[in-house]
Design a protein around this motif. Structure first.
Motif, PDB file in Angstrom:
ATOM      1  N   TYR A   1     -10.303 -12.431   9.550  1.00 36.20           N
ATOM      2  CA  TYR A   1     -11.338 -13.398   9.881  1.00 36.20           C
ATOM      3  C   TYR A   1     -11.034 -14.174  11.166  1.00 36.20           C
ATOM      4  CZ  TYR A   1     -12.700 -12.594   5.018  1.00 36.20           C
ATOM      5  OH  TYR A   1     -13.069 -12.021   3.831  1.00 36.20           O
ATOM      6  N   PHE A   2      -9.851 -13.991  11.739  1.00 35.52           N
ATOM      7  CA  PHE A   2      -9.418 -14.856  12.833  1.00 35.52           C
ATOM      8  C   PHE A   2      -8.762 -14.061  13.968  1.00 35.52           C
ATOM      9  CE2 PHE A   2      -8.951 -17.140   8.763  1.00 35.52           C
ATOM     10  CZ  PHE A   2      -9.928 -18.102   8.954  1.00 35.52           C
ATOM     11  N   THR A   3      -8.735 -14.700  15.125  1.00 39.81           N
ATOM     12  CA  THR A   3      -7.990 -14.164  16.267  1.00 39.81           C
ATOM     13  C   THR A   3      -6.793 -15.051  16.600  1.00 39.81           C
ATOM     14  OG1 THR A   3      -9.405 -15.385  17.818  1.00 39.81           O
ATOM     15  CG2 THR A   3     -10.049 -13.113  17.287  1.00 39.81           C
ATOM     16  N   HIS A   4      -6.879 -16.341  16.261  1.00 40.95           N
ATOM     17  CA  HIS A   4      -5.828 -17.306  16.579  1.00 40.95           C
ATOM     18  C   HIS A   4      -5.652 -18.272  15.402  1.00 40.95           C
ATOM     19  CE1 HIS A   4      -7.259 -15.892  20.490  1.00 40.95           C
ATOM     20  NE2 HIS A   4      -6.095 -16.256  21.006  1.00 40.95           N
ATOM     21  N   ILE A   5      -4.389 -18.566  15.062  1.00 40.59           N
ATOM     22  CA  ILE A   5      -4.077 -19.526  14.011  1.00 40.59           C
ATOM     23  C   ILE A   5      -3.138 -20.583  14.588  1.00 40.59           C
ATOM     24  CG2 ILE A   5      -3.115 -19.910  11.711  1.00 40.59           C
ATOM     25  CD1 ILE A   5      -5.541 -18.176  11.554  1.00 40.59           C
ATOM     26  N   TYR A   6      -3.491 -21.854  14.362  1.00 40.20           N
ATOM     27  CA  TYR A   6      -2.654 -22.973  14.809  1.00 40.20           C
ATOM     28  C   TYR A   6      -1.756 -23.459  13.667  1.00 40.20           C
ATOM     29  CZ  TYR A   6      -6.235 -23.627  18.501  1.00 40.20           C
ATOM     30  OH  TYR A   6      -7.124 -23.462  19.545  1.00 40.20           O
ATOM     31  N   TYR A   7      -0.496 -23.706  13.987  1.00 43.37           N
ATOM     32  CA  TYR A   7       0.397 -24.409  13.059  1.00 43.37           C
ATOM     33  C   TYR A   7       0.244 -25.897  13.336  1.00 43.37           C
ATOM     34  CZ  TYR A   7       4.674 -25.956  10.686  1.00 43.37           C
ATOM     35  OH  TYR A   7       5.573 -26.583   9.849  1.00 43.37           O
TER      36      TYR A   7
ATOM     37  N   VAL B   1      -2.729 -11.640  14.728  1.00 40.10           N
ATOM     38  CA  VAL B   1      -3.367 -12.802  15.330  1.00 40.10           C
ATOM     39  C   VAL B   1      -2.374 -13.488  16.255  1.00 40.10           C
ATOM     40  CG1 VAL B   1      -4.968 -13.246  13.421  1.00 40.10           C
ATOM     41  CG2 VAL B   1      -2.689 -14.293  13.398  1.00 40.10           C
ATOM     42  N   LYS B   2      -2.892 -14.242  17.216  1.00 41.02           N
ATOM     43  CA  LYS B   2      -2.065 -15.081  18.062  1.00 41.02           C
ATOM     44  C   LYS B   2      -1.763 -16.379  17.312  1.00 41.02           C
ATOM     45  CE  LYS B   2      -2.369 -12.658  22.022  1.00 41.02           C
ATOM     46  NZ  LYS B   2      -1.222 -12.121  22.762  1.00 41.02           N
ATOM     47  N   THR B   3      -0.585 -16.933  17.525  1.00 41.56           N
ATOM     48  CA  THR B   3      -0.205 -18.185  16.880  1.00 41.56           C
ATOM     49  C   THR B   3       0.037 -19.257  17.931  1.00 41.56           C
ATOM     50  OG1 THR B   3       2.130 -17.524  16.866  1.00 41.56           O
ATOM     51  CG2 THR B   3       0.824 -17.043  14.889  1.00 41.56           C
ATOM     52  N   LEU B   4      -0.436 -20.472  17.634  1.00 38.15           N
ATOM     53  CA  LEU B   4      -0.245 -21.593  18.546  1.00 38.15           C
ATOM     54  C   LEU B   4       0.394 -22.759  17.798  1.00 38.15           C
ATOM     55  CD1 LEU B   4      -3.208 -20.188  19.468  1.00 38.15           C
ATOM     56  CD2 LEU B   4      -2.892 -21.851  21.297  1.00 38.15           C
ATOM     57  N   LEU B   5       1.261 -23.460  18.470  1.00 35.86           N
ATOM     58  CA  LEU B   5       1.910 -24.641  17.923  1.00 35.86           C
ATOM     59  C   LEU B   5       1.093 -25.859  18.334  1.00 35.86           C
ATOM     60  CD1 LEU B   5       4.277 -26.155  16.610  1.00 35.86           C
ATOM     61  CD2 LEU B   5       5.477 -26.004  18.811  1.00 35.86           C
ATOM     62  N   SER B   6       0.484 -26.535  17.361  1.00 39.27           N
ATOM     63  CA  SER B   6      -0.352 -27.689  17.667  1.00 39.27           C
ATOM     64  C   SER B   6       0.460 -28.973  17.542  1.00 39.27           C
ATOM     65  CB  SER B   6      -1.563 -27.740  16.740  1.00 39.27           C
ATOM     66  OG  SER B   6      -2.477 -28.733  17.182  1.00 39.27           O
ATOM     67  N   ILE B   7       0.257 -29.854  18.502  1.00 37.16           N
ATOM     68  CA  ILE B   7       1.066 -31.067  18.625  1.00 37.16           C
ATOM     69  C   ILE B   7       0.163 -32.283  18.539  1.00 37.16           C
ATOM     70  CG2 ILE B   7       2.619 -32.344  20.158  1.00 37.16           C
ATOM     71  CD1 ILE B   7       3.043 -29.418  21.479  1.00 37.16           C
TER      72      ILE B   7
END
Length: 413
Positions: free
Chosen positions: A90-96, A132-138
């Motif tokens: 369902y996604f292309t990118h997931i943020y932590y 999926v790509k993963t991003l670190l959210s701050i």
């Protein structure tokens, strides 16, 4: 001001022509309590909307062939949904979400919980297909806005912060970093934010050249509108954002909530009585100079609740005397479905706002459901936006909302 309002009104008319040409629900439609797969509005409505002019058709990207979009979601590290249970199709990118800086060193504070959760998150998503790509959210809504102001306002502190974000992202294998500063307090903060974006992007490029690895993505979650007024007016540095960010993520929700003494639709597409709406917000970002394909529109997987003053007065804008069910007036989507079914709630669809609301007794909930998400994704596609994101994973009901977004992107392609 008058010309600006006229421009936004014209933009809105073009938008509604595309988005609502197949809309089949009137403001007064009342629907039974939903039981999935979805509630489907059925009553026809005739919309008297003007045809867009040839110049409008030429100037808006919805006439161009659509391209695949970003389908993102935030995963709160406290979520009861294990990272291993995320359905990546369902996604292309997931943020932590989230890490925050230390108030003394200005480097990211990786807690003992994060030391466990981050490796689990990365390992779980790497093992899934599709990838999926993963991003670190701050940052995040609960973070210290003043601390970000200090960091952005000092060259030395910016350097410490930027280096730390790159180090942590590379150490754990993230594909990018994301800033969620809620919110810069004034134009000084906004000017410093522009410098932060510039130096951050330079740092990412430099690190990529040195490490010979793909550059980390740089994104930012922002207020729903490019300019806004809380204590004082302020505007985001759109020129720098367009130049240095990979995309900008307006949070198109929380327009209303427990701070209001009346009911409201907290992610209304349009509000004829104010500029607190997604149409206005996205229009303001485009007008500020951010290319539509760099805008990733936020969608909520939760609702806002109130306790009605009078259960018989239960429409949008009805007087309220406090919050309704949920955590301080917030109820996640799967619990809304449970609440509506258990309490035989009356569910209504507001076609102007393109949002749902329900009431049972003195409890009132404003929220998004599958049909309204469908239309909001169509809205994003009609403007040629870069995509959409959800807040947050773990709040959906059997992936009903998440799946709807994916279905629409693929079918529109």
């Amino acid at each position: 001001m008058a010309s600006d309002l006229k421009l936004l009104h014209s933009l809105y008319l073009v938008i509604v022509f595309v988005v609502f040409q197949t809309l089949t629900v009137s403001n007064s439609d009342v629907l039974p309590s939903p039981d999935y797969p979805e509630v489907v509005p059925t009553s026809p409505a005739i919309l008297s909307l003007p045809e867009p002019s040839k110049s409008q058709l030429r100037s808006h990207p919805y006439v161009r062939p659509p391209k695949p979009g970003i389908r993102a979601a935030y995963w709160p590290s406290y979520s009861s949904l294990p990272a291993s249970a995320i359905e990546t199709s369902y996604f292309t990118h997931i943020y932590y979400a989230f890490l925050v800086p230390s108030p003394t060193t200005y480097a990211l504070n990786v807690t003992s919980d994060d030391l466990i959760r981050i490796p689990e998150f990365i390992h779980a998503l790497r093992s899934k297909t599709p990838r999926v790509k993963t991003l670190l959210s701050i940052g995040g809504g609960g973070s210290n806005s003043t601390l970000f102001s200090i960091i952005a306002g000092s060259r030395a502190e910016r350097g410490k912060f930027i280096k730390s974000t790159i180090d942590v992202a590379r150490k754990y294998g993230f594909d990018g970093v994301d800033l969620d500063w809620e919110f810069p307090a004034d134009d000084v903060d906004m000017a410093n934010l522009a410098v932060l974006y510039k130096e951050w992007r330079r740092g990412l490029v430099s690190e990529s050249l040195t490490s010979r690895k793909p550059r980390l993505l740089l994104t930012s979650a922002v207020h729903f509108a490019a300019g806004f007024f809380h204590d004082e007016p302020r505007s985001y540095p759109a020129r720098e954002m367009s130049k240095y960010l990979d995309w900008v993520s307006p949070m198109c929700f929380d327009y209303h909530g427990s701070w209001d003494n009346f009911t409201g639709l907290h992610s209304a597409l349009n509000d004829p009585n104010s500029n607190i709406s997604t149409v206005y917000g996205i229009g303001s970002w485009i007008k500020s100079g951010i290319p539509p394909n760099k805008l990733v529109m936020g969608l909520p997987v939760y609702g806002r609740t109130w306790k009605l003053q009078d259960p018989k007065v239960n429409g949008v804008g009805a007087p309220a005397v406090g919050v309704g069910p949920g955590d301080e007036g917030t109820l996640v989507y799967y619990k809304i479905i449970e609440f509506n079914k258990k309490n035989h709630a009356v569910v209504a669809f507001d076609s102007n706002a393109v949002s749902f609301y329900s009431n049972a007794g003195d409890s009132w909930i404003g929220y998004e459901d599958v049909p309204s998400i469908r239309l909001k994704v169509r809205f994003a596609r009609s403007l040629g936006l870069g995509g959409y994101f959800f807040w947050a994973l773990g709040q959906d009901y059997r992936w009903a909302i998440s799946g709807e977004g994916r279905y629409l992107i693929l079918t529109l392609i």
